[in-house]
Enzyme design. Structure first.
Site, mmCIF file in Angstrom:
data_model
loop_
_atom_site.group_PDB
_atom_site.id
_atom_site.type_symbol
_atom_site.label_atom_id
_atom_site.label_comp_id
_atom_site.label_asym_id
_atom_site.label_seq_id
_atom_site.Cartn_x
_atom_site.Cartn_y
_atom_site.Cartn_z
ATOM 1 N N SER A 199 0.690 -1.210 0.055
ATOM 2 C CA SER A 199 -0.015 0.075 -0.220
ATOM 3 C C SER A 199 0.653 1.473 0.040
ATOM 4 O O SER A 199 1.677 1.474 -1.056
ATOM 5 C CB SER A 199 -0.991 -0.173 1.192
ATOM 6 N N ASP A 257 -10.078 -5.718 -3.050
ATOM 7 C CA ASP A 257 -9.673 -4.729 -2.325
ATOM 8 C C ASP A 257 -10.643 -3.513 -2.268
ATOM 9 O O ASP A 257 -10.881 -2.978 -3.321
ATOM 10 C CB ASP A 257 -8.387 -4.283 -2.806
ATOM 11 N N HIS A 311 -7.341 -6.125 0.891
ATOM 12 C CA HIS A 311 -6.142 -5.233 1.185
ATOM 13 C C HIS A 311 -5.501 -5.811 2.503
ATOM 14 O O HIS A 311 -4.490 -5.284 3.012
ATOM 15 C CB HIS A 311 -6.439 -3.651 1.584
#
Length: 279
Positions: free
Chosen positions: A148, A224, A257
């Protein structure tokens, strides 16, 4: 450096060290996994992992399952924190996506952040020097990856300093911060309102000018929740294709995620790095 934690793990040792950072102006903690091969008096490749928003070194160390694969391939694994800590800037703890835990791996230019929030220089200069001084690493065989915000960090470090790293990969990276809310907030605060300065810190913008030509691996979960609004991996895939950068974007159905996603593919990422670092 002062060792503050250690655990036996897959024949090696997971350690956590504390040190004073002159770049960040505060004390920092960094996790270092030493595989069993580290006891053989040989210099080993080193792989740096950059975590995402709200994280510390602990998220990867305790959730990703990376040590098993680092031991298999004989890699030293280094996981720093995600921002300076306790530097007493007003508002540094007010939001999850700016300030503490959200350094975005840039060198801030806006006061008051510019005094301490210099994570790019910390990750690419001060930390590697410390690791080389205290551990049996071969600096010429260094790789970097992340998740991320940390995927963003890994990509910009590799693209900006291709002479420093031989491998790069990312899980669900923020590839175009100037085009998504997380990045717009962080870059405005750290770098100022002049968007032309942001290009130096964005993988998608850097692709056209970087000398990086080694394979890039990106995994992105299709379930996600941040995919469409914050991540936009296709923007980097398009920029890499135009620039001639060999990028593999793998879209993984059903994955989100979380670290369940990372743990599912961490072995393949470490194998990707091991292959590049052996060359």
């Amino acid at each position: 450096m002062e060792r503050i934690k250690k655990w036996a793990c897959f024949g090696g040792q997971q350690q956590v060290w504390k040190h004073r950072s002159s770049v960040l102006g505060c004390s920092m903690e960094v996790a270092v996994y030493l595989p069993p091969q580290a006891s053989e008096n040989a210099k080993l490749p080193v792989l740096y992992y950059l975590s995402g928003l709200t994280c510390t070194w602990e998220n990867m160390v305790s959730k990703a399952g990376a040590q098993r694969y680092a031991a298999e391939h004989g890699l030293i694994l280094v996981a720093p924190d995600t921002s300076p800590r306790g530097v007493n800037i007003a508002g540094e703890d007010d939001a999850y996506d700016f300030g503490s835990g959200a350094g975005f791996y840039v060198d801030a230019t806006e006061a008051p952040w510019s005094k301490h929030y210099r994570m790019y220089s910390y990750v690419t200069e001060e930390l590697p020097a410390l690791i080389a001084e205290h551990f049996p690493v071969e600096p010429s065989r260094s790789g970097i990856f992340g998740h991320s915000m940390g995927g963003h960090g890994a990509l910009i470090c590799a693209f900006r300093k291709p002479q420093l790293y031989k491998s790069v990969s990312a899980f669900a990276p923020i590839v175009a911060p100037s085009q998504v809310p997380w990045g717009e907030k962080a870059f405005t605060g750290y770098l100022g309102a002049d968007r032309s300065t942001w290009k130096a810190w964005e993988a998608t913008a850097l692709a056209s000018g970087t000398e990086w030509r080694r394979p890039v691996l990106i995994d992105q979960g299709m379930a996600d929740e941040f995919l469409e609004k914050q991540l936009k991996p296709q923007l980097l895939a398009n920029a890499a294709a135009a620039a001639g950068i060999p990028l593999t974007l793998r879209l993984q159905a059903g994955y989100d995620h979380s670290y369940y996603f990372i743990a599912s593919f961490i072995g393949e990422h470490i194998a990707h790095h091991a292959q590049q670092l052996r060359r």
